[in-house]
Design an enzyme around this catalytic site. Structure first.
Site, mmCIF file in Angstrom:
data_model
loop_
_atom_site.group_PDB
_atom_site.id
_atom_site.type_symbol
_atom_site.label_atom_id
_atom_site.label_comp_id
_atom_site.label_asym_id
_atom_site.label_seq_id
_atom_site.Cartn_x
_atom_site.Cartn_y
_atom_site.Cartn_z
ATOM 1 N N ILE A 5 18.707 -27.984 15.046
ATOM 2 C CA ILE A 5 17.472 -28.521 15.611
ATOM 3 C C ILE A 5 16.249 -27.685 15.235
ATOM 4 O O ILE A 5 15.160 -28.226 15.011
ATOM 5 C CB ILE A 5 17.586 -28.630 17.146
ATOM 6 N N CYS A 6 16.397 -26.377 15.160
ATOM 7 C CA CYS A 6 15.269 -25.514 14.808
ATOM 8 C C CYS A 6 14.732 -25.858 13.424
ATOM 9 O O CYS A 6 13.528 -26.045 13.230
ATOM 10 C CB CYS A 6 15.684 -24.049 14.871
ATOM 11 N N ASN A 7 15.641 -25.946 12.472
ATOM 12 C CA ASN A 7 15.248 -26.312 11.115
ATOM 13 C C ASN A 7 14.645 -27.713 11.074
ATOM 14 O O ASN A 7 13.648 -27.956 10.388
ATOM 15 C CB ASN A 7 16.466 -26.242 10.193
ATOM 16 N N THR A 64 12.992 -29.234 13.362
ATOM 17 C CA THR A 64 11.638 -29.167 13.899
ATOM 18 C C THR A 64 10.660 -28.604 12.877
ATOM 19 O O THR A 64 9.597 -29.181 12.628
ATOM 20 C CB THR A 64 11.626 -28.306 15.174
ATOM 21 N N LEU A 65 11.018 -27.480 12.276
ATOM 22 C CA LEU A 65 10.130 -26.837 11.301
ATOM 23 C C LEU A 65 9.846 -27.759 10.126
ATOM 24 O O LEU A 65 8.681 -27.976 9.758
ATOM 25 C CB LEU A 65 10.761 -25.531 10.808
#
Length: 208
Positions: free
Chosen positions: A147-149, A151-152
């Site tokens: 999810i972090c990737n 989002t970025l």
């Protein structure tokens, strides 16, 4: 003129019952931000929805800078990410998938999107500034495929497509001590030091 900075964190996910990014944002909201107009938001840990919610907030706030925060179990330093990549893959990132149970395998975030997009915040300056304040920090060359990737990459793509003059970055923080009580082999960082670190990042960006 005050710079508008939008900082996002995430809700808990998987077996992570407490997400330190929520604590960081709560404490940032209580602190004096000087020449910064601070806006914050907590995002869902759900593929695509994570970025959609943040983009909606970006359209509303129209910030100068967007900093997304995520927790990275196993890291011992605050780590600004260099790049987001066009992939969603839960294998190795968490057996339970996202908070809706989605477990993609080699799925593109954007079918016709570029393979990768670089962060547009000054990650080297940020890392150096954190170290100057006695806070462990290093640049990370992989935001993972979770999810972090997502989002970025998605926010960088939105800014690029719409030719917005917004700087975008992602910063991972370590687990807090309470998260690793039963995993003593994993490093951790006290929440107060993480808050100091992210405040240092905000101060650094407000001057650039």
């Amino acid at each position: 003129m005050k710079k508008k900075i939008l900082v996002s964190g995430f809700e808990p996910f998987g077996d992570v019952t407490i997400n330190p990014t929520m604590g960081i944002i709560e404490k940032l909201n209580r602190s004096h931000q000087g020449n910064v107009e601070l806006h914050t938001i907590i995002l869902p840990v759900v593929y695509n929805e994570c970025a959609n919610v943040l983009i909606e907030e970006i359209n509303k706030v129209q910030p100068d800078i967007v900093i997304s925060l995520g927790v990275a179990m196993g890291r011992s330093a605050i780590t600004p990410e260099r790049i987001g990549i066009n992939i969603q893959d839960t294998v190795g990132e968490g057996a339970s998938g996202d908070n809706h149970g989605d477990r993609p395998f080699d799925r593109l975030i954007e079918e016709d999107g570029p393979d990768g997009l670089f962060s547009t915040i000054p990650i080297r300056d940020i890392t150096n500034e954190l170290k100057k304040h006695g806070i462990p920090a290093q640049i990370s060359n992989s935001a993972g495929t979770y999810i972090c990737n997502n989002t970025l990459y998605s926010v960088l793509l939105h800014v690029q497509i719409n030719q917005l003059s917004i700087r975008v970055g992602f910063i991972h923080v370590p687990a807090t001590p309470g998260m690793v009580l039963n995993k003593p082999h994993l490093p951790s960082m006290d929440l107060e030091l993480q808050v100091k670190g992210i405040q240092t990042v905000i101060d650094c960006l407000s001057e650039k």
